[in-house]
Design an enzyme around this catalytic site. Structure first.
Site, PDB file in Angstrom:
ATOM      1  N   LYS A 282      73.735  36.509  23.982  1.00  0.00           N
ATOM      2  CA  LYS A 282      75.006  35.799  24.122  1.00  0.00           C
ATOM      3  C   LYS A 282      75.750  35.810  22.793  1.00  0.00           C
ATOM      4  O   LYS A 282      75.152  35.632  21.733  1.00  0.00           O
ATOM      5  CB  LYS A 282      74.770  34.356  24.555  1.00  0.00           C
ATOM      6  N   GLU A 367      70.419  22.396  42.481  1.00  0.00           N
ATOM      7  CA  GLU A 367      70.997  21.116  42.882  1.00  0.00           C
ATOM      8  C   GLU A 367      70.251  20.474  44.045  1.00  0.00           C
ATOM      9  O   GLU A 367      70.082  19.251  44.077  1.00  0.00           O
ATOM     10  CB  GLU A 367      72.476  21.311  43.262  1.00  0.00           C
ATOM     11  N   ARG A 395      76.537  21.601  47.019  1.00  0.00           N
ATOM     12  CA  ARG A 395      75.415  22.492  47.313  1.00  0.00           C
ATOM     13  C   ARG A 395      74.164  21.731  47.740  1.00  0.00           C
ATOM     14  O   ARG A 395      73.177  22.326  48.164  1.00  0.00           O
ATOM     15  CB  ARG A 395      75.117  23.354  46.078  1.00  0.00           C
TER      16      ARG A 395
END
Length: 617
Positions: A282, A367, A395
């Site tokens: 990253k 979730e 979700r």
């Protein structure tokens, strides 16, 4: 030595142009793309670290595959800026994530190269598998490629799709963009060599020929199979994916274009499900982002030469107010547990994770698991608080109903990003939580109007025995003084903030400030309702009997929201009163500033006044 070509990026408009380049030109193009990304995102804001890390991978995919005929399905999609630049949207990057501009995520209506719209995680493998099956059904030679990050791979949906795909012979390619996984061994020459070998035709043909020969000698074949899996397991972490039925390749260096291009070209010749493990960094190529990829994950405008400082604000955000409250309540109640589905920073849990590590649980991008895990804690006397974005709660709707509310378990939901969210657009807008929660029995739902009420209603919800939710918006509030105690408010009771005549505003949440502004020229009454469930029945009926028009205002879809709840209450009591319901319209709001999204939804004071006048008052 000849001088390198200048401004390769300026000569490219679509991937077909990219595929005209020589392989040795690609590293220069990668550097130009990085420089363009840093300059562009520093002016518009957006996701930087993830895009810098995906430059070479994106280049290689469009170079090797015949896009848009071949479909690249990105997971989450916040790493698709290079993809957008290479697919005809370079100039449009100047209005990235702005009103009238291009979205920060893939959108099918924006480009034929955006094969699948997304903004949430872990959908790519399922969607790409569906596409691969559709190509099979129609006899097409098109390819489907899913690009998924290591974080998104923590979600159950990704493994559901892997399980399904591995049982097929479809030529699906899943690419794991691994920029954080601790299971990955060091990337080097040996791993790159093995990846080339295992993705090559020789390896595939030799393996197939060996299977045919050994099929006549089952014991030896089984021994050879186990030996092959053992050897591959020693040098790669791919045993798990092999067990799902994929041919695992990698890990390879995701910044080595030669290796990427050769490996992808080899994979194109293979049949059946393929899994390519790519290791990237990253923030690659920009030192401040490499050093602090989290800080540069989502940025506002900044000076690339100076970098950005840690985010600060003159006023605390609602997220910070929640984080401070959580630590204060944890000091007061040893049974409190804080849960996040991989959103520690975004949900304000950094301080809590440091001060109460034993009661802090980051369950990954899961979730559904987060809510049922909370339910299990509650079953045994703990007091779990789930910090979750409004759109991510969508979700886990079944878990909210079946695992928490049905059993009336003591779980508190701290719902961040409720209402319009600005530049992230429709995929992250918390437009529906009031609608989908208020129909669930046993729920208590609070809508604080300012910073101090947010803290008090969090305490109220936490002290309530049973499922409860407090929803608050992105960003800062009006600047109310915040009391440091842990005081609660009476459940289901609102309060009159301004007394007027004829017209009464019923404000649910932070829209209260605009209602108060609108009430002045109208001489209207304003009530801070505080709760959507249970509603303050006594207050609503009193206002209905003493006024001619009730105006409900909320930052939630009008359909099925707080206004609909008030309408149901009034109609069921036989009271005759005119009503005007103001909230988010029945459409998805595109990316823009939060202020403009509220203007578009007619939730500002001027629009409220106009709508009341149009109603004849």
């Amino acid at each position: 030595m000849s001088e390198p070509d200048l401004n390769l990026l300026d000569t490219l408009h679509f991937p077909a142009d990219l595929r005209q380049l020589k392989p040795q030109q690609l590293p220069q193009l990668a550097e130009e793309l990085r420089a363009f990304l840093i300059d562009s995102v520093s002016q518009t804001g957006g996701h930087l670290s993830s895009n810098l890390g995906a430059v070479e991978l994106t280049l290689a995919l469009h170079y090797v595959f015949d896009t848009p005929r071949d479909r690249i399905v990105w997971d989450v999609g916040h790493q698709t800026y290079v993809h957008k630049i290479l697919t005809g949207r370079k100039e449009a990057m100047r209005k990235l994530r702005q009103g009238g501009g291009i979205a920060g995520f893939p959108r099918r209506e924006e480009s034929e190269y955006d094969a699948f719209g997304t903004g949430h995680s872990s959908t790519s493998i399922s969607a790409a598998l569906g596409m691969a099956e559709a190509f099979h059904q129609t006899g097409s030679s098109q390819r489907a490629i899913a690009v998924i990050g290591d974080g998104a791979m923590t979600a159950g949906m990704a493994f559901e799709a892997l399980n399904n795909a591995g049982a097929t012979d479809l030529p699906l390619l899943v690419i794991l963009n691994d920029n954080d996984m601790s299971i990955s061994p060091p990337v080097g020459a040996l791993n790159n060599y093995l990846a080339k070998l295992m993705s090559g035709q020789f390896y595939a043909k030799a393996k197939k020929a060996g299977d045919i020969v050994l099929s006549r000698m089952p014991p030896i074949r089984e021994l050879a199979k186990r030996a092959e899996e053992h050897v591959k397991g020693m040098v790669t972490p791919g045993t798990l994916f092999e067990e799902f039925g994929f041919n695992y390749i990698g890990p390879i260096d995701g910044h080595d274009l030669d290796v990427l291009v050769e490996t992808l070209n080899n994979i194109k010749q293979l049949s059946g499900p393929q899994f390519l493990h790519v290791v990237t960094k990253k923030g690659k190529g920009y030192d401040p982002a490499e050093a602090n990829p989290c800080l540069y994950h989502g940025v506002t405008r900044f000076d690339p030469s100076a970098g950005i400082a840690e985010k600060t604000s003159a006023r605390p955000t609602y997220t910070q107010i929640f984080g401070d409250w959580l630590c204060d309540m944890a000091a007061h109640n040893s049974k409190l547990a804080g849960i996040t589905p991989a959103m520690r920073e975004g949900s304000g849990l950094v301080r809590f994770s440091q001060e109460y590590p034993g009661r802090y649980f980051d369950v990954g991008i899961a979730e559904q698991h987060a809510l049922t895990f909370a339910a299990g804690l509650a079953c045994e006397g703990m007091k779990p608080v789930v910090a979750i974005y409004s759109t991510f709660l969508q979700r886990a709707y079944d878990q909210l109903i079946h695992d928490i509310a049905l059993q009336n378990l003591d779980v508190t939901l701290a719902i961040d990003r409720a209402g319009p969210v600005g530049a992230d657009g429709a995929t992250h807008a918390g437009s529906f939580d009031l609608s989908f929660m208020r129909c669930v029995p046993n729920m208590v739902i609070a809508t604080p109007s300012d910073e101090n009420e947010c803290r008090k209603l969090l305490t109220t919800a936490f002290l309530h025995t049973g499922p409860s939710a407090v929803r608050y918006p992105r960003g800062t509030g009006p600047g109310a003084a915040i009391e440091t105690g842990l005081d609660a408010l009476p459940i289901g009771k609102g309060i009159i903030k301004r007394q007027g005549q004829r017209v009464a505003f019923l404000a649910f949440g932070t829209v209260l400030a605009e209602c108060l502004k609108a009430a002045e020229p109208l001489n209207a009454t304003v009530a801070d309702m505080r709760f959507v469930k249970p509603l303050d029945r006594e207050l609503i009926l009193s206002l209905a009997n003493t006024h001619e028009l009730l105006v409900t205002v909320e930052e939630n879809a009008v359909m099925g929201g707080a206004g609909a709840a008030v309408s149901e209450l009034v109609s069921n009591t036989g009271v005759t009163i005119r009503m005007l319901m103001c909230g988010l319209p029945d459409r998805f709001l595109d990316q823009d500033t939060q202020e403009n999204q509220r203007l578009e939804s007619q939730l500002d004071a001027e629009s409220l006044i106009r709508r009341v006048h149009e109603a004849g008052f």
